[in-house]
Design an enzyme around this catalytic site. Structure first.
Site, PDB file in Angstrom:
ATOM      1  CG  LEU A  96      -1.834  -1.238   1.316  1.00  0.00           C
ATOM      2  CD1 LEU A  96      -2.224  -1.510   2.747  1.00  0.00           C
ATOM      3  CD2 LEU A  96      -3.060  -1.046   0.446  1.00  0.00           C
ATOM      4  CG  ASP A  97       2.541   4.766  -2.981  1.00  0.00           C
ATOM      5  OD1 ASP A  97       3.756   4.592  -2.832  1.00  0.00           O
ATOM      6  OD2 ASP A  97       2.033   5.847  -3.353  1.00  0.00           O
ATOM      7  CB  VAL A 102      -0.468   3.948   4.394  1.00  0.00           C
ATOM      8  CG1 VAL A 102      -0.624   2.817   3.392  1.00  0.00           C
ATOM      9  CG2 VAL A 102       0.816   3.794   5.194  1.00  0.00           C
ATOM     10  NE  ARG A 103       3.693  11.084   6.217  1.00  0.00           N
ATOM     11  CZ  ARG A 103       4.506  11.979   5.650  1.00  0.00           C
ATOM     12  NH1 ARG A 103       5.601  11.564   5.040  1.00  0.00           N
ATOM     13  NH2 ARG A 103       4.239  13.259   5.690  1.00  0.00           N
ATOM     14  CD  GLU A 116       5.992   4.724   0.623  1.00  0.00           C
ATOM     15  OE1 GLU A 116       7.073   5.116   0.170  1.00  0.00           O
ATOM     16  OE2 GLU A 116       4.883   5.064   0.135  1.00  0.00           O
ATOM     17  N   GLY A 153      11.282  -3.873  17.433  1.00  0.00           N
ATOM     18  CA  GLY A 153      11.445  -4.043  18.867  1.00  0.00           C
ATOM     19  C   GLY A 153      10.156  -3.956  19.644  1.00  0.00           C
ATOM     20  CD1 TRP A 154       8.948  -1.161  21.567  1.00  0.00           C
ATOM     21  CD2 TRP A 154       7.820   0.588  20.732  1.00  0.00           C
ATOM     22  NE1 TRP A 154       9.314  -0.059  22.281  1.00  0.00           N
ATOM     23  CE2 TRP A 154       8.649   1.042  21.801  1.00  0.00           C
ATOM     24  CE3 TRP A 154       7.035   1.514  20.064  1.00  0.00           C
ATOM     25  CZ2 TRP A 154       8.684   2.378  22.194  1.00  0.00           C
ATOM     26  CZ3 TRP A 154       7.072   2.844  20.453  1.00  0.00           C
ATOM     27  CH2 TRP A 154       7.887   3.266  21.510  1.00  0.00           C
ATOM     28  CG  ASP A 195      10.306   5.801  -3.397  1.00  0.00           C
ATOM     29  OD1 ASP A 195      10.257   6.279  -4.544  1.00  0.00           O
ATOM     30  OD2 ASP A 195       9.307   5.390  -2.794  1.00  0.00           O
ATOM     31  CD1 TRP A 207      29.902 -18.906  15.441  1.00  0.00           C
ATOM     32  CD2 TRP A 207      29.098 -16.836  15.655  1.00  0.00           C
ATOM     33  NE1 TRP A 207      30.984 -18.065  15.495  1.00  0.00           N
ATOM     34  CE2 TRP A 207      30.518 -16.773  15.621  1.00  0.00           C
ATOM     35  CE3 TRP A 207      28.380 -15.640  15.782  1.00  0.00           C
ATOM     36  CZ2 TRP A 207      31.217 -15.580  15.728  1.00  0.00           C
ATOM     37  CZ3 TRP A 207      29.069 -14.447  15.879  1.00  0.00           C
ATOM     38  CH2 TRP A 207      30.472 -14.414  15.846  1.00  0.00           C
TER      39      TRP A 207
END
Length: 911
Positions: free
Chosen positions: A689-690, A692-693, A715, A784-785, A798, A908
């Site tokens: 999805l381009d 999305v902001r 994105e 991490g969340w 981009d 390893w």
């Protein structure tokens, strides 16, 4: 007939997801009056949870009006002791009214010939904002840029990186009338070629332009006059020959071959002349009105009398019908009808209300038989103005057992001669019929998930709960969701995440559109130049077997639609899949080939914006063609460049093309139809999805639930936090914004982990490997969340390729892949890196990941994060390090063997 919608003007928020429903506004640039759909507000005693409903009704015996039929079939009203008042309410309305005024533009010289002052004003009341910017000499690609700080009046606010918004201050004009003005001081001894501006009324969200274009004040003599120049026109548009070519280049940047075409040229400053201009402006204001409706039942005649009275001026037509059951379907009752009633297409009746004595308002009465459940109506003031309830019909109950809902769920209005259904924007609470069939145990899980989501989403929770507590809640939600999904899909055995990992069972084919199976490895199957051959689908077809052998499970293909830009990110006709990458048949063959080798396919869908194919009457490109032939009501209202008549945008605007208003029901319906068609016709398994902001994540949830993709990723790309040019160690605010978007989708989509990419940049560029551990000792990015929803990457079309907007540190790419291919999240590998000298090392890293069943929910234990080395253990199966510093896992309960090594990285495996 297109319509604009105005939502209720009372301040009871209609919540959907994490926000409030945006309030659509009027747009005043059209030459022809536009239709309006206005909603009413109601007295507070009828408000129920902020929604419109008849939560209280009045049932009382009263000396009231009764009725009988006369020989002329006109209702005769008389007094009776035996009638009941079934319903009586007054609804507050807002109707549009035009007010004429003027925009004033004054240019005056200052203390000397180089200093000038531009004054822009408006004499109409409102919360006026000047949205403005400048155009510099030599600018290519944009006519808007931010002015220098010393040119900005007090109170100015920067908008992105291209404009400024400055409020107009109220003052008294010489004639004694109020005027709102802003003054801009500037010096002509600068590189500024022109000042561009539009006027915005914050109260209504309306934008005011000059002949359909931005106002433009030129400061040099090269500009052609496109009808939007203000001030004297001397010296404009008169250049010929080579200078005329230069003017075209500056006015139309696409005509320039390169910046060198204009970079060495100098231009003569314009001899400014003071002037004063007035531009006529018409503003739509909302005026208070009301309509009163009462229903009385006459026991003697066994009839209901509905009485309606309104103070609306002019002719008022009631467009109405009745409902015989709770299905709320419009029907036409039998005669008699009130005077001045006509039948509209056998689906509704239209009654012209009678003017009151004195001409102030109208009234009417309607005789209705017993047995009807409700009277439904909308009001029509003229061909362009309708009044309804929240986008739906007024719904008036006719008996004590009727559902007291105000709206019927269907809007009857004249739209291009057809009846068109419309419903308010509602967010499902998962109480569908399918959910009712789920076991009680599953219902308990779902309720628990809801409770946890509500808990972690609340503003209070974010302020009071520690990050560790929030992470624990997210992990619990994921476990519950996975368990509930397995139960819901009765054909799939139920496994917990622990079962899947420890027993090494193959996961269900489809766990979640936000994660796929959890073991996905994504390949971006193109770069910024892939369209140039015109045969990319065929070229990629030859690479399918190779990509499968490397270990990729999902491939992301470029945008498939007809597009103004050859790369596909300026879509035009969505159902036309003949693009610069190939035609629709080649695309089908390609998808089929990937399925044959076991790779699922993501379509790159651009839902935020769409390029128009036609101009409106003002010369603005906002009318669409093709199968989805929307008009400007599909465009958001708050981008001044495209004069949309939709609602305000629910996200950030993309200013190169009209931004689509996803709050419109017809837009969402058409998009879902298109996505379904892509799934069926092409065989796409999911979506990338381009941008999305640009729109609320709740709409994404709607689209994904409707199309059930195997995998989906959005994105959400914005800037990380920097102080004095140096990246901050703490990027919690940045990753929180991405998390918020994922949460708005209810976790139905993942998101590219831009935070992790940015931190890897600073880590590798500056040899600061301590950055790869946050304050809690966890990975510092989205991974991490919320690792299962993080799609990690180091490069894409981009950031890399020939665009190079944010290129990964050169020579450090494999360190980046050693990180993302050993860590949780869903890793994405860029096409250009696969087919390069890095292919062998990338293949080895993918093999190690697959062999050890590292997945999107794997656990990470960071054992070292120092200046020159980062080391971690993943699922206690892998140990890895990147950086020039030393690290080697110690043999204790597990023996470690070196599986891969290269420049500044080692991996390893436990044995």
């Amino acid at each position: 007939m297109s319509t604009a919608v105005i939502t209720p003007l009372f301040r009871h928020p209609h919540r959907y997801g994490g926000g409030y429903r945006p309030t659509p506004k009027f747009h005043l640039n059209s030459r022809k009056a536009r239709p309006f759909y206005l909603n009413y507000t109601q007295s507070s005693r009828l408000m129920f949870n902020g929604a419109c409903s008849l939560s209280s009704r009045h049932f009382k015996p009263a000396k009231a009006l009764c009725l009988r039929a006369s020989s002329t079939d006109i209702a005769v009203v008389e007094t009776s002791e035996s009638s009941d008042v079934l319903f009586s309410e007054t609804f507050q309305l807002k109707r549009p009214e035009k007010v004429e005024g003027k925009i004033t533009i004054r240019l005056e010289s200052g203390k000397d010939a180089e200093n000038w002052q531009l004054t822009v004003g408006c004499n109409l009341p409102g919360k006026w904002i000047l949205h403005w910017g400048v155009n510099h000499i030599g600018d290519v690609g944009s006519e808007w840029d931010q002015p220098p700080p010393d040119m900005r009046p007090p109170g100015s606010i920067p908008i992105k990186d291209y404009a400024i918004e400055t409020p107009l201050e109220k003052s008294l004009a010489s004639e004694g009338e109020s005027i709102y003005e802003v003054k801009i001081d500037f010096n002509t001894n600068s590189s500024i070629a022109a000042i561009n501006f539009v006027l915005k009324d914050e109260e209504t969200g309306s934008w005011y332009q000059h002949k359909g274009r931005d106002f433009k004040l030129p400061l040099i003599d090269y500009l052609q006059d496109n009808g939007n120049i203000v001030g004297p026109k001397k010296g404009l548009g008169i250049w010929t020959g080579s200078l005329g070519h230069i003017a075209n280049i500056l006015l139309k940047p696409e005509a320039a071959n390169s910046k060198e075409d204009i970079g060495e040229l100098s231009f003569q400053k314009r001899d400014l002349q003071g002037f004063y201009e007035e531009q006529a402006v018409v503003k739509e204001t909302l005026v208070d009105s009301s309509v009163s409706v009462s229903v009385r039942h006459c026991l003697e005649t066994a009839k209901n009398l509905l009485y309606m009275e309104t103070d609306l001026p002019g002719d008022v037509i009631v467009h109405w019908g009745i409902c015989k059951d709770e299905g709320k379907t419009w029907e036409i009752p039998s005669e008699p009808y009130p005077p001045a009633t006509s039948i509209f297409k056998d689906k509704a009746l239209r009654t012209l209300l009678q003017r009151k004595d004195g001409g102030h308002g109208s009234l009417g009465s309607f005789i209705l038989d017993e047995g009807f459940v409700a009277f439904v109506f909308v009001l029509k003031l003229n061909e362009n103005t309708w009044l309804n309830c929240h986008g739906n019909d007024f719904y008036i109950p006719l008996s004590s057992c009727s559902d007291p809902a105000i709206h019927s769920g269907q809007t009857h209005s004249e739209d291009e001669g057809q009846h068109k259904e419309s419903s308010p924007l509602l967010i499902s609470d998962n109480a569908s019929e399918e959910n009712q069939e789920v076991s009680a145990y599953t219902d308990e899980i779902i309720n628990e998930i809801r409770s946890l989501v509500t808990d972690i989403s609340s503003e209070k929770s974010r302020k009071t709960k520690s990050k560790k507590a929030q992470e624990s809640i997210l992990q619990e939600i994921e476990k519950l969701a996975a368990e509930a999904y397995s139960i819901f899909r009765s054909s799939i055995p139920t496994f917990t995440e622990t079962d899947l990992l420890e027993e090494a069972l193959e996961p269900p084919v489809k766990i979640s559109s936000g994660t796929g199976s959890g073991f996905e490895i994504l390949c971006q199957g193109f770069n910024w130049e892939s369209h140039k051959s015109g045969k990319w689908y065929m070229e990629l077809h030859e690479k399918a077997s190779k990509l499968a052998s490397i270990g990729f499970t999902v491939i992301w293909l470029p945008p498939p639609t007809d597009s103004v830009s050859p790369e596909g990110y300026m879509p035009r006709d969505l159902f036309n899949l003949n693009s610069r990458y190939g035609n629709i048949d080649e695309l089908k063959v390609l998808v089929k080939e990937f399925h044959k080798v076991g790779i699922r396919v993501l379509g790159d869908v651009v839902l935020n914006h769409r390029c128009a194919q036609y101009k409106n009457q003002n010369g603005i490109w906002n009318i669409f063609g093709g199968r989805l032939n929307w008009d400007d009501s599909a465009v958001v209202a708050d981008d001044p460049h495209f004069q949309g008549r939709g609602n305000k945008s629910s996200g950030d605007n993309f200013h190169a093309a009209p931004n689509i208003d996803h709050s419109q029901e017809f837009v969402r319906r058409d998009i879902k139809e298109w996505l379904h068609w892509l799934r069926k016709e092409i065989g796409y398994d999911g979506w990338r999805l381009d941008f999305v902001r640009g729109f609320w994540g709740g709409y994404v949830k709607d689209y994904l639930e409707a199309t059930e993709p195997y995998f989906a990723v959005g994105e959400y790309w914005d800037s990380l936090s920097y102080t004095y040019g140096e990246m901050d160690h703490n990027q919690d605010a940045h990753r929180q914004r991405i998390i918020d978007w994922i949460n708005a989708t209810n976790g139905t989509a993942g998101a590219f982990d831009v935070t992790t990419k940015g931190i890897l940049h600073s880590t590798l560029e500056r040899c600061e490997y301590w950055r790869l551990s946050d304050e809690k000792g966890k990975p510092p990015g989205v991974v991490g969340w919320w690792p299962s929803r993080a799609v990690t990457f180091i490069e894409n079309h981009d950031t890399g390729s020939t665009q190079g907007h944010w290129r990964f540190p050169g020579g450090k790419e494999i360190q980046g892949y050693a990180y993302i291919l050993t860590h949780p999240g869903t890793p994405s590998v860029f096409h250009d890196h696969i087919f390069s000298e890095y292919q062998s090392e990338i293949s080895t890293l993918i093999s190690i990941r697959n062999r050890n069943k590292i997945n999107c929910r794997s656990t990470v234990k960071i054992v070292k994060a120092e200046r020159d080395v980062y080391a971690a253990m993943i699922d206690e199966k892998l140990a890895m390090k990147i950086g020039p510093g030393r690290y080697k896992p110690s043999n204790g309960s597990r023996n470690w063997s070196l599986a891969a090594e290269g420049r500044d990285y080692k991996i390893w495996e436990a044995s």
